[in-house]
Design a protein around this motif. Structure first.
Motif, PDB file in Angstrom:
ATOM      1  N   TYR A  79      35.986  -2.665  48.321  1.00 27.68           N
ATOM      2  CA  TYR A  79      34.854  -2.932  49.213  1.00 27.68           C
ATOM      3  C   TYR A  79      34.091  -1.651  49.525  1.00 27.68           C
ATOM      4  CZ  TYR A  79      37.440  -7.294  50.009  1.00 27.68           C
ATOM      5  OH  TYR A  79      38.094  -8.481  49.841  1.00 27.68           O
ATOM      6  N   GLU A  80      34.813  -0.590  49.837  1.00 21.49           N
ATOM      7  CA  GLU A  80      34.149   0.662  50.187  1.00 21.49           C
ATOM      8  C   GLU A  80      33.464   1.294  48.977  1.00 21.49           C
ATOM      9  OE1 GLU A  80      37.053   3.134  51.974  1.00 21.49           O
ATOM     10  OE2 GLU A  80      37.093   2.023  53.871  1.00 21.49           O
ATOM     11  N   LEU A  81      34.059   1.137  47.798  1.00 20.98           N
ATOM     12  CA  LEU A  81      33.442   1.681  46.592  1.00 20.98           C
ATOM     13  C   LEU A  81      32.106   1.010  46.309  1.00 20.98           C
ATOM     14  CD1 LEU A  81      33.812   3.567  44.099  1.00 20.98           C
ATOM     15  CD2 LEU A  81      34.791   1.598  42.922  1.00 20.98           C
ATOM     16  N   VAL A  82      32.070  -0.310  46.410  1.00 23.42           N
ATOM     17  CA  VAL A  82      30.818  -1.038  46.171  1.00 23.42           C
ATOM     18  C   VAL A  82      29.789  -0.688  47.236  1.00 23.42           C
ATOM     19  CG1 VAL A  82      29.776  -3.330  46.016  1.00 23.42           C
ATOM     20  CG2 VAL A  82      32.008  -2.911  44.983  1.00 23.42           C
ATOM     21  N   LEU A  83      30.243  -0.564  48.481  1.00 24.26           N
ATOM     22  CA  LEU A  83      29.317  -0.301  49.573  1.00 24.26           C
ATOM     23  C   LEU A  83      28.765   1.123  49.535  1.00 24.26           C
ATOM     24  CD1 LEU A  83      28.154  -1.722  52.091  1.00 24.26           C
ATOM     25  CD2 LEU A  83      30.035  -0.740  53.405  1.00 24.26           C
ATOM     26  N   ALA A  84      29.600   2.093  49.119  1.00 27.05           N
ATOM     27  CA  ALA A  84      29.191   3.495  49.191  1.00 27.05           C
ATOM     28  C   ALA A  84      28.590   4.018  47.892  1.00 27.05           C
ATOM     29  CB  ALA A  84      30.391   4.359  49.582  1.00 27.05           C
ATOM     30  N   LYS A  85      29.083   3.543  46.745  1.00 29.80           N
ATOM     31  CA  LYS A  85      28.674   4.150  45.483  1.00 29.80           C
ATOM     32  C   LYS A  85      27.909   3.215  44.548  1.00 29.80           C
ATOM     33  CE  LYS A  85      32.420   7.536  45.462  1.00 29.80           C
ATOM     34  NZ  LYS A  85      33.506   8.166  44.684  1.00 29.80           N
ATOM     35  N   ARG A  86      27.773   1.973  44.929  1.00 31.56           N
ATOM     36  CA  ARG A  86      26.999   1.032  44.106  1.00 31.56           C
ATOM     37  C   ARG A  86      25.962   0.342  44.990  1.00 31.56           C
ATOM     38  NH1 ARG A  86      28.451  -0.044  39.117  1.00 31.56           N
ATOM     39  NH2 ARG A  86      27.519  -2.110  39.180  1.00 31.56           N
ATOM     40  N   GLN A  87      25.105   1.175  45.591  1.00 31.10           N
ATOM     41  CA  GLN A  87      24.080   0.623  46.466  1.00 31.10           C
ATOM     42  C   GLN A  87      23.070  -0.177  45.652  1.00 31.10           C
ATOM     43  OE1 GLN A  87      24.673   3.901  46.040  1.00 31.10           O
ATOM     44  NE2 GLN A  87      24.903   4.966  48.004  1.00 31.10           N
ATOM     45  N   ALA A  88      22.606  -1.270  46.232  1.00 31.23           N
ATOM     46  CA  ALA A  88      21.607  -2.089  45.558  1.00 31.23           C
ATOM     47  C   ALA A  88      20.259  -1.383  45.498  1.00 31.23           C
ATOM     48  CB  ALA A  88      21.473  -3.439  46.259  1.00 31.23           C
ATOM     49  N   ALA A 254      41.289   6.127  51.033  1.00 31.89           N
ATOM     50  CA  ALA A 254      40.129   5.460  51.613  1.00 31.89           C
ATOM     51  C   ALA A 254      38.892   6.281  51.297  1.00 31.89           C
ATOM     52  CB  ALA A 254      40.304   5.306  53.119  1.00 31.89           C
ATOM     53  N   ILE A 255      37.835   5.631  50.825  1.00 30.23           N
ATOM     54  CA  ILE A 255      36.601   6.332  50.489  1.00 30.23           C
ATOM     55  C   ILE A 255      35.847   6.732  51.750  1.00 30.23           C
ATOM     56  CG2 ILE A 255      34.381   6.094  49.309  1.00 30.23           C
ATOM     57  CD1 ILE A 255      35.705   4.274  47.328  1.00 30.23           C
ATOM     58  N   ASN A 256      35.890   5.882  52.764  1.00 35.98           N
ATOM     59  CA  ASN A 256      35.211   6.177  54.024  1.00 35.98           C
ATOM     60  C   ASN A 256      36.025   7.193  54.816  1.00 35.98           C
ATOM     61  OD1 ASN A 256      33.780   6.206  56.381  1.00 35.98           O
ATOM     62  ND2 ASN A 256      33.956   4.011  56.790  1.00 35.98           N
ATOM     63  N   PRO A 257      35.478   8.379  55.133  1.00 34.02           N
ATOM     64  CA  PRO A 257      36.262   9.389  55.868  1.00 34.02           C
ATOM     65  C   PRO A 257      36.740   8.909  57.229  1.00 34.02           C
ATOM     66  CG  PRO A 257      34.264  10.349  54.916  1.00 34.02           C
ATOM     67  CD  PRO A 257      34.149   8.874  54.751  1.00 34.02           C
ATOM     68  N   SER A 258      36.019   8.005  57.867  1.00 33.84           N
ATOM     69  CA  SER A 258      36.436   7.528  59.187  1.00 33.84           C
ATOM     70  C   SER A 258      37.690   6.675  59.119  1.00 33.84           C
ATOM     71  CB  SER A 258      35.297   6.723  59.832  1.00 33.84           C
ATOM     72  OG  SER A 258      35.007   5.555  59.068  1.00 33.84           O
ATOM     73  N   ARG A 259      38.062   6.217  57.915  1.00 35.12           N
ATOM     74  CA  ARG A 259      39.265   5.409  57.784  1.00 35.12           C
ATOM     75  C   ARG A 259      40.450   6.205  57.278  1.00 35.12           C
ATOM     76  NH1 ARG A 259      41.291   1.493  55.194  1.00 35.12           N
ATOM     77  NH2 ARG A 259      40.228   1.959  53.253  1.00 35.12           N
ATOM     78  N   GLN A 260      40.274   7.512  57.095  1.00 33.96           N
ATOM     79  CA  GLN A 260      41.370   8.334  56.600  1.00 33.96           C
ATOM     80  C   GLN A 260      42.461   8.433  57.659  1.00 33.96           C
ATOM     81  OE1 GLN A 260      41.886   9.471  53.713  1.00 33.96           O
ATOM     82  NE2 GLN A 260      39.937   9.526  52.636  1.00 33.96           N
ATOM     83  N   ARG A 261      43.667   8.076  57.279  1.00 34.68           N
ATOM     84  CA  ARG A 261      44.807   8.145  58.177  1.00 34.68           C
ATOM     85  C   ARG A 261      45.976   8.782  57.431  1.00 34.68           C
ATOM     86  NH1 ARG A 261      41.112   6.783  60.780  1.00 34.68           N
ATOM     87  NH2 ARG A 261      40.960   5.151  62.365  1.00 34.68           N
TER      88      ARG A 261
END
Length: 488
Positions: A79-88, A254-261
Motif C-alpha cells: 500500500y505504501e509503495l503504491v501511494l508513495a512511489k507510483r503516484q497517478a 515500512a516505506i513511510n518514516p512515520s511508521r518506522q518502529r
C-alpha cells in the motif's frame, strides 16, 4: 477584533490545457504527458511562489487500507509503495526558475499521468503567492491562494499477468537456446550454468483491441519479445537468475518514516512457521521483481506504450524452492581411482564405470553464509528408476569404504570442504547418488554471547524470538542427482 493586512496578492487562473475538456483516456501501465498553462491576471503583482500537490481517486482506499490494524507487514508495504512511489499524477522535473509568473504573463507546466486500476478522477492543486523575498528568508507566516484543475480519467486494461509459475532448470540448456534470448558468453560451444537460473513461466493476456508487443528483460542480459493478438493469452517461458538471500527472514520495512518502529506486535495470531514463510516469500518476490522489466507497445492504431504490472505475482513454497539458492551447496562427483584421471569432474552429472571398478565418490560442500556451521554429511545411494522400497535395497549391489554418515569439522563462512569415499559397484545397472547436510549443532558467537551475558536480555529480542520461533538446526539436500551407469 484584530485584523492583519497582507500585501497585495496576484490572481492566477488556468488558461488552457492540452487535454480535451480536462478528460483523458489511458491504458494500465501507460504514462501520458500533458501541459497546463497558468495566467497571472494581476497587472502589477507577480507570482514568485508556486506549490503543486495532487489528489486522485486511488489515494482514499489506500489510506484506509493502511489504517487497517489487521493488515500484514507485506500488505502495508505494498500500500505504501503504491501511494508513495507510483503516484497517478506528478509534475515533470523542470527548471525551478520557471516558478515565477510576471504580471499579465503566462507559464506552461508539464504533468504526467499514470494509468492505474481504480483511477477515475484526479485534481491538480496549485498554491501560489507573492512573497517579495527569497523563500529561504521567510520566517513569519505567509498566506497563499489556490487554484485547482479537476481531471476525469478513464483507465482501460492493456496487458494483464494472468498466471505465473517458476520451474527449476533440469540439466544443461543448449547454447543456441540461450543465444536466442540474447545470452552471450566467451565460449560459444559451452552451455551456460543452469544452476544459476530457473524458468519463469508467465501467461500474458492482451485485453486491448490492438496488436501488442511485450518485451521482457531479466538480469540486464536476457530479453525476449512476444506478439499478442487482441483477446489472446500467450505463455512466455523466460530464464531468470536464482536468488540467494543472506537473511530471508529479515524484518519487512515500512516505506513511510512515520511508521518506522523498532518492533511492532502483530494483531493477528499466526505461528512462527507462517511468519517465517511470509517473510521469505516477500523477500524472494522483491528480488525477482527487481531483476525483471516488462513493457508493452501497440503495433496497430494510435502509438501507445507502457509497462506490465508485475507486483501482482505471489510465490508458493514450491516456487520459492525453485528460485532460492541454498545456504550450503552440495556437489557430488564420481571419479576413477586410476592414475592420470582428472580430479576436477564436478560438473558432470552422469558417470559410466565398469563392474568391480574402484571409484572415488567426492562430495564438495560450500558454505555460502557469513557464519560458520557444524555439518553432518549423509550420503544416500539408491537404485535408479525403482520404487522407494526397492531402490534402498542396494547392500548387495553397491559397496563402499567407511560410513555414509560423517560428522565434519566446523565449516567456516564462505569456506569449502571435500569428502571422499571409496566405492565399487557389484552389478550392472544405474545408481543414483544424493546427499544431505544437517547442522550438528547451532554455532554461537562466543564474543556476542559474552557481551549478552554482561547485560540484561532486551524485551525486543524476546518478542522477536516469540514471533519467529527459536532457531533450529537446518537441513539441506543436493538439488541434482549424480547418476552412475555400471556396465560389464
Amino acid at each position: 477584533m484584530s485584523l492583519s493586512a497582507i500585501s497585495a496578492q496576484p490572481v492566477v487562473v488556468v488558461k488552457s490545457t492540452t487535454l480535451a475538456q480536462s478528460a483523458v483516456m489511458i491504458l494500465e501501465g501507460e504514462r501520458q504527458v500533458f501541459s497546463v498553462t497558468l495566467q497571472n491576471q494581476s497587472i502589477e503583482t507577480p507570482v514568485d511562489l508556486l506549490l503543486f500537490s495532487f489528489q486522485d481517486s486511488t489515494q482514499g482506499p489506500l489510506q484506509t487500507a493502511i489504517l487497517n490494524r489487521d493488515a500484514t507487514p507485506a500488505e502495508l508495504y505494498e500500500y505504501e509503495l503504491v501511494l508513495a512511489k507510483r503516484q497517478a499524477l506528478r509534475r515533470r522535473k523542470v527548471d525551478e526558475g520557471q516558478r515565477y509568473i510576471p504580471p499579465g504573463e503566462t507559464r506552461t507546466f508539464e504533468f504526467e499521468i499514470l494509468g492505474k486500476p481504480g483511477l477515475t478522477s484526479g485534481t491538480i492543486q496549485i498554491d501560489y503567492a507573492h512573497l517579495g523575498v527569497p523563500q529561504n528568508e521567510i520566517k513569519d507566516q505567509f498566506h497563499t491562494r489556490q487554484v485547482c484543475l479537476d481531471l476525469a480519467v478513464t483507465v482501460n486494461a492493456s496487458v494483464e499477468l494472468a498466471r505465473i509459475d517458476i520451474l527449476p532448470v533440469q540439466g544443461d540448456v543448449p547454447q543456441p537456446l540461450w543465444r536466442s534470448i540474447g545470452a552471450e558468453q566467451e565460449e560459444p560451444d559451452t552451455p551456460l550454468d543452469s544452476d544459476k537460473y530457473c524458468l519463469l513461466m508467465m501467461d500474458l493476456r492482451n485485453a486491448w483491441p490492438s496488436n501488442m508487443e511485450v518485451r521482457l528483460e531479466a538480469d540486464n542480459r536476457f530479453s525476449i519479445e512476444e506478439h499478442i493478438l487482441p483477446g489472446n493469452t500467450n505463455r512466455v517461458i523466460f530464464p531468470v537468475p536464482r536468488v540467494y538471500l543472506e537473511d530471508p527472514h529479515a524484518f519487512i520495512p515500512a516505506i513511510n518514516p512515520s511508521r518506522q518502529r523498532q518492533f511492532v506486535v502483530s494483531t493477528s495470531k499466526i505461528t512462527p512457521e507462517t511468519e517465517r514463510a511470509n517473510r521469505e516469500a516477500f523477500w524472494f518476490r522483491e528480488k525477482i521483481i527487481d531483476s525483471l522489466k516488462a513493457s508493452w507497445k501497440t503495433l496497430s492504431g494510435p502509438a501507445r506504450a507502457g509497462t506490465v504490472e508485475l507486483r501482482g505475482m505471489r510465490l508458493t513454497p514450491r516456487q520459492i524452492e525453485a528460485v532460492k539458492i541454498d545456504e550450503v551447496g552440495i556437489e557430488i562427483a564420481v571419479e576413477p581411482t586410476s592414475p592420470g584421471s582428472s580430479d576436477d569432474n564436478f560438473s558432470a552429472q552422469e558417470n559410466s564405470i565398469c563392474v568391480d571398478d574402484f571409484v572415488q565418490i567426492r562430495v564438495r560442500l560450500t558454505n555460502r553464509t557469513t557464519k560458520p556451521i557444524y555439518p553432518t554429511l549423509r550420503l544416500m545411494p539408491a537404485l535408479a528408476h525403482r520404487p522407494l522400497n526397492v531402490a534402498l535395497d542396494f547392500t548387495r549391489k553397491f559397496a563402499w569404504n567407511g560410513t555414509l554418515q560423517q560428522t565434519l569439522p566446523l565449516l567456516g563462512a564462505h569456506a569449502t570442504t571435500e569428502v571422499c569415499i571409496g566405492a565399487t559397484a557389484l552389478c550392472r545397472g544405474e545408481f543414483e547418488l544424493m546427499a544431505s547436510v544437517e547442522e550438528t549443532r547451532l554455532w554461537v558467537d562466543e564474543e556476542a554471547a559474552k557481551e549478552g551475558a554482561a547485560r540484561q536480555r532486551s524485551d525486543t529480542q524476546s518478542m522477536m524470538d516469540a514471533l519467529l520461533g527459536a532457531k533450529e538446526r537446518r537441513v539441506w539436500h543436493s538439488r541434482h542427482k549424480c547418476l552412475v551407469r555400471v556396465r560389464d
